[in-house]
Design a protein around this motif. Structure first.
Motif, PDB file in Angstrom:
ATOM      1  N   UNK A   1       3.966  14.539  10.995  1.00 24.30           N
ATOM      2  CA  UNK A   1       2.771  15.398  11.158  1.00 24.30           C
ATOM      3  C   UNK A   1       3.140  16.854  11.426  1.00 24.30           C
TER       4      UNK A   1
ATOM      5  N   UNK B   1     -11.445   5.572  -0.058  1.00 30.68           N
ATOM      6  CA  UNK B   1     -10.184   5.155   0.542  1.00 30.68           C
ATOM      7  C   UNK B   1      -9.291   4.700  -0.615  1.00 30.68           C
TER       8      UNK B   1
ATOM      9  N   UNK C   1      -5.033   3.755  -2.095  1.00 24.09           N
ATOM     10  CA  UNK C   1      -3.586   3.623  -1.940  1.00 24.09           C
ATOM     11  C   UNK C   1      -2.970   4.429  -3.076  1.00 24.09           C
TER      12      UNK C   1
ATOM     13  N   UNK D   1      -1.617   5.283   2.243  1.00 24.82           N
ATOM     14  CA  UNK D   1      -3.074   5.191   2.268  1.00 24.82           C
ATOM     15  C   UNK D   1      -3.627   6.579   2.525  1.00 24.82           C
TER      16      UNK D   1
ATOM     17  N   UNK E   1      -1.788   0.544  10.113  1.00 27.27           N
ATOM     18  CA  UNK E   1      -0.885   1.398  10.886  1.00 27.27           C
ATOM     19  C   UNK E   1      -1.680   2.439  11.665  1.00 27.27           C
ATOM     20  N   UNK E   2      -1.501   2.450  12.975  1.00 30.96           N
ATOM     21  CA  UNK E   2      -2.163   3.479  13.792  1.00 30.96           C
ATOM     22  C   UNK E   2      -1.618   4.861  13.476  1.00 30.96           C
TER      23      UNK E   2
ATOM     24  N   UNK F   1      -0.244   5.975  10.489  1.00 31.92           N
ATOM     25  CA  UNK F   1      -0.388   6.547   9.146  1.00 31.92           C
ATOM     26  C   UNK F   1      -1.630   6.100   8.369  1.00 31.92           C
ATOM     27  N   UNK F   2      -2.389   5.121   8.893  1.00 29.00           N
ATOM     28  CA  UNK F   2      -3.525   4.637   8.094  1.00 29.00           C
ATOM     29  C   UNK F   2      -4.886   4.755   8.777  1.00 29.00           C
ATOM     30  N   UNK F   3      -4.893   4.510  10.093  1.00 30.19           N
ATOM     31  CA  UNK F   3      -6.178   4.471  10.793  1.00 30.19           C
ATOM     32  C   UNK F   3      -7.021   5.747  10.634  1.00 30.19           C
TER      33      UNK F   3
ATOM     34  N   UNK G   1      -9.944   2.783   7.181  1.00 33.12           N
ATOM     35  CA  UNK G   1      -9.663   1.453   6.639  1.00 33.12           C
ATOM     36  C   UNK G   1     -10.543   0.404   7.328  1.00 33.12           C
TER      37      UNK G   1
ATOM     38  N   UNK H   1       1.031  -4.084   6.462  1.00 33.65           N
ATOM     39  CA  UNK H   1      -0.161  -3.376   5.984  1.00 33.65           C
ATOM     40  C   UNK H   1      -0.254  -3.487   4.465  1.00 33.65           C
ATOM     41  N   UNK H   2      -1.478  -3.451   3.964  1.00 37.39           N
ATOM     42  CA  UNK H   2      -1.714  -3.665   2.532  1.00 37.39           C
ATOM     43  C   UNK H   2      -1.051  -2.584   1.684  1.00 37.39           C
ATOM     44  N   UNK H   3      -0.883  -1.396   2.250  1.00 39.36           N
ATOM     45  CA  UNK H   3      -0.216  -0.307   1.529  1.00 39.36           C
ATOM     46  C   UNK H   3       1.170  -0.731   1.045  1.00 39.36           C
ATOM     47  N   UNK H   4       1.817  -1.566   1.862  1.00 32.85           N
ATOM     48  CA  UNK H   4       3.197  -1.974   1.578  1.00 32.85           C
ATOM     49  C   UNK H   4       3.262  -3.277   0.781  1.00 32.85           C
ATOM     50  N   UNK H   5       2.113  -3.774   0.332  1.00 32.67           N
ATOM     51  CA  UNK H   5       2.114  -5.048  -0.390  1.00 32.67           C
ATOM     52  C   UNK H   5       2.923  -4.942  -1.680  1.00 32.67           C
TER      53      UNK H   5
END
Ligand code: ZN
Lengths: 139, 394
Positions: free
Chosen positions: A19, A87, A89, A99, B140-141, B143-145, B149, B256-260
């Motif tokens: 960040x 949203x 990916x 994401x 992920x708190x 990078x995703x929250x 999501x 996390x689904x991003x890494x699927x």
């Protein structure tokens, strides 16, 4: 200026580097010097070879939409006012996925595989969130 | 790897009706389901020496209490129980509990294992709390929250990509819901008993998180189910028809689904291993109980388990082959779309239904000549994939 009400990222030893980069307009990811693995989300340990010699590299900020959804209802309460929002990916050219939200575009035109590029949204003085907008083709 | 093929069996199942039951306590439901399983097995309760409760989602206190021998006390197993511990892997909890139970029995560490699930996602927490909670799990708190999501968004993300990759239509996705509800209409334990729905009705419902519509989401419900695992040898002395565990395998891939990853590459070895251990192929499957959470996952699992080729599952459902009377019945209890989302309970409910189909106790839903049933499970945001093969004979 209204207060930012949505969840802010948890700042940790590794996410702080990420960040700090975003605040300066740089999208950072990790690379393992031992085995060459591209790593995102950032980690302490290379998940491929367990090496600790991880370096931060700057992404070109370009990728394509792997998949997306437009949230019209039943989103988390902090996001209710923003509905509809996108949203997605995003598959980055460097080979990792993240994401994010797709912004600055007509929702009707969004498709999987659409090329996108990063834009930084300074939601607070400390945190700029990387978001993506469609790449405008040059004529 | 030594095979456990045919060495253990599920000998009894129990289930209370799924739905909205504000007056029914979660432990009462768990006890009722367990009582039914014990009676169905024809086993003495004193012969149960291990109790495995499955994770409770709706209430943190209930969850903590379940692992602290609550069921052991309620069922009076205090003199005979050796172990009481929880299995928690969301929608794959039943698969992991079955695997653990079979391994304990096969190793001679347990004689009989009771696995029980109970939860109150319907009345135990309000919709706002449910939305908030499901927005914060498996993400992920760091990078995703920040992006908004939710589990509904997950369904949208997966359906969008699945449709892109395979050309599956919205109508075909709706056909899965129609099929689930046809089975649920025959299931007295379902919230949608005698309540079928048409493809048109599904397609009329509003888009919530594109391309997911209101009627392609499942309903949060209260529910409970239980099953008992023992050795194949002991199973033969008990009443009824055991469901022998012929094969099982699984793969875990991401948080996390991003890494699927590409799940067809990552998860297919589990399917191959389970079929190989069981000594059967997809052509020998008489009934499939595929873990769903939402209809896209049903289609993906139909293809993963090789019951259909890649991209062909939508057409298969649209043509009615998975429905009552079809050539390959799939999700004969209605699955989560038809029976309601009870947290981790969708998994044990499917396993219970598989055992009923083998034992010939599925009532109006009973399929003729069932010899092999496959069951799948998947937890988190598709963080893993499990497949089990149950059979009528070893
Ligand atoms: Zn490495």
């Amino acid at each position: 200026m209204s207060e930012y009400k949505k969840p802010l990222p948890l700042i940790t030893r590794t996410s702080k580097v990420f960040y700090d980069g975003c605040r300066e307009g740089k999208l950072l990811y990790q690379h393992c010097r031992d085995c060459g693995e591209v790593i995102f989300f950032p980690k302490e340990l290379c998940p491929n070879c367990m090496g600790r010699d991880l370096e931060w590299l700057e992404s070109r900020g370009k990728g394509k939409i792997h998949t997306f959804t437009i949230a019209y209802a039943a989103a988390p309460p902090e996001f209710a006012e923003d509905q509809p929002y996108v949203l997605a990916i995003v598959e980055m050219d460097e080979g990792y996925r993240m994401m994010s939200n797709i912004v600055d575009c007509d929702f009707e035109t969004i498709t999987c595989e659409m090329p996108v590029e990063v834009v930084f949204d300074p939601v607070t003085p400390e945190v700029s969130l990387p978001k993506f907008k469609p790449v405008v083709r040059k004529k | 790897m030594g095979s456990i093929r045919g060495k253990t069996a599920v000998v009894g199942v129990g289930e209370v009706p799924t739905g909205m039951y504000p007056e029914r306590s979660f432990i009462d439901a768990a006890v009722s389901a367990s009582e039914m399983a014990i009676k169905d097995a024809g086993i003495r309760k004193e012969d149960i020496d291990t109790v495995i409760p499955i994770v409770v989602v709706s209430n943190a206190l209930d969850n903590a209490n379940m692992i602290c021998s609550w069921m052991v006390e309620e069922l009076g197993l205090g003199r005979t129980a050796k172990s009481n511990f929880q299995v928690a892997s969301g929608g794959s909890s039943s698969a992991n509990a079955l695997k653990t139970a079979a391994a304990l029995v096969n190793a001679g560490l347990s004689k009989a294992v009771l696995v029980v699930h109970s939860d109150r996602l319907g009345t135990g927490l309000d919709l706002g709390m449910a939305i908030t909670m499901f927005a914060k799990v498996s993400t992920s708190q760091e990078y995703e929250m920040p992006y908004g999501f939710s589990q509904l968004a997950l369904a949208g993300l997966l359906q969008q990509r699945y449709m892109h990759d395979t050309g599956t239509t919205e109508r075909q996705i709706a056909a899965v819901v129609e099929t689930n509800r046809k089975w649920a209409a025959l299931n007295p334990n379902s919230i949608f008993y005698k309540k079928p729905i048409t493809i048109e009705k599904v397609l009329e419902s509003p888009v919530i998180s594109s391309p997911v519509r209101a009627r392609t989401m499942n309903k949060l419900c209260d529910g409970a189910s239980a099953f008992i695992v023992t050795s194949a040898e002991r199973a033969r002395d008990l009443t009824g028809q055991p469901a022998y565990i012929l094969g099982l395998s699984s793969r875990c891939t991401h948080f996390t689904v991003t890494q699927q990853p590409d799940i067809f590459k990552a998860w297919s070895p589990a399917v191959d291993e389970a079929y190989e251990m069981a000594g059967i192929g997809p052509g020998n499957v008489d009934v499939a109980e595929l873990y769903d959470a939402f209809p896209t996952f049903t289609l993906i699992s139909t293809e993963l388990t090789q019951l259909c080729g890649r991209g062909e599952a939508g057409k298969f459902f649209e043509e009615g082959h998975a429905a009552p009377g079809g050539k390959l019945p799939i999700q004969t209890n209605g699955a989560m779309m038809g029976q309601g989302h009870t947290g981790a309970g969708g998994g044990p409910a499917l396993l219970v239904e598989a055992v009923r189909q083998i034992a010939g106790k599925a009532g109006e839903r009973q399929v003729d000549n069932v010899r092999h049933v496959i069951v799948t499970g998947s937890g988190g945001v598709g963080m893993d994939f499990h497949m089990e093969v149950l059979g009528k004979e070893v």
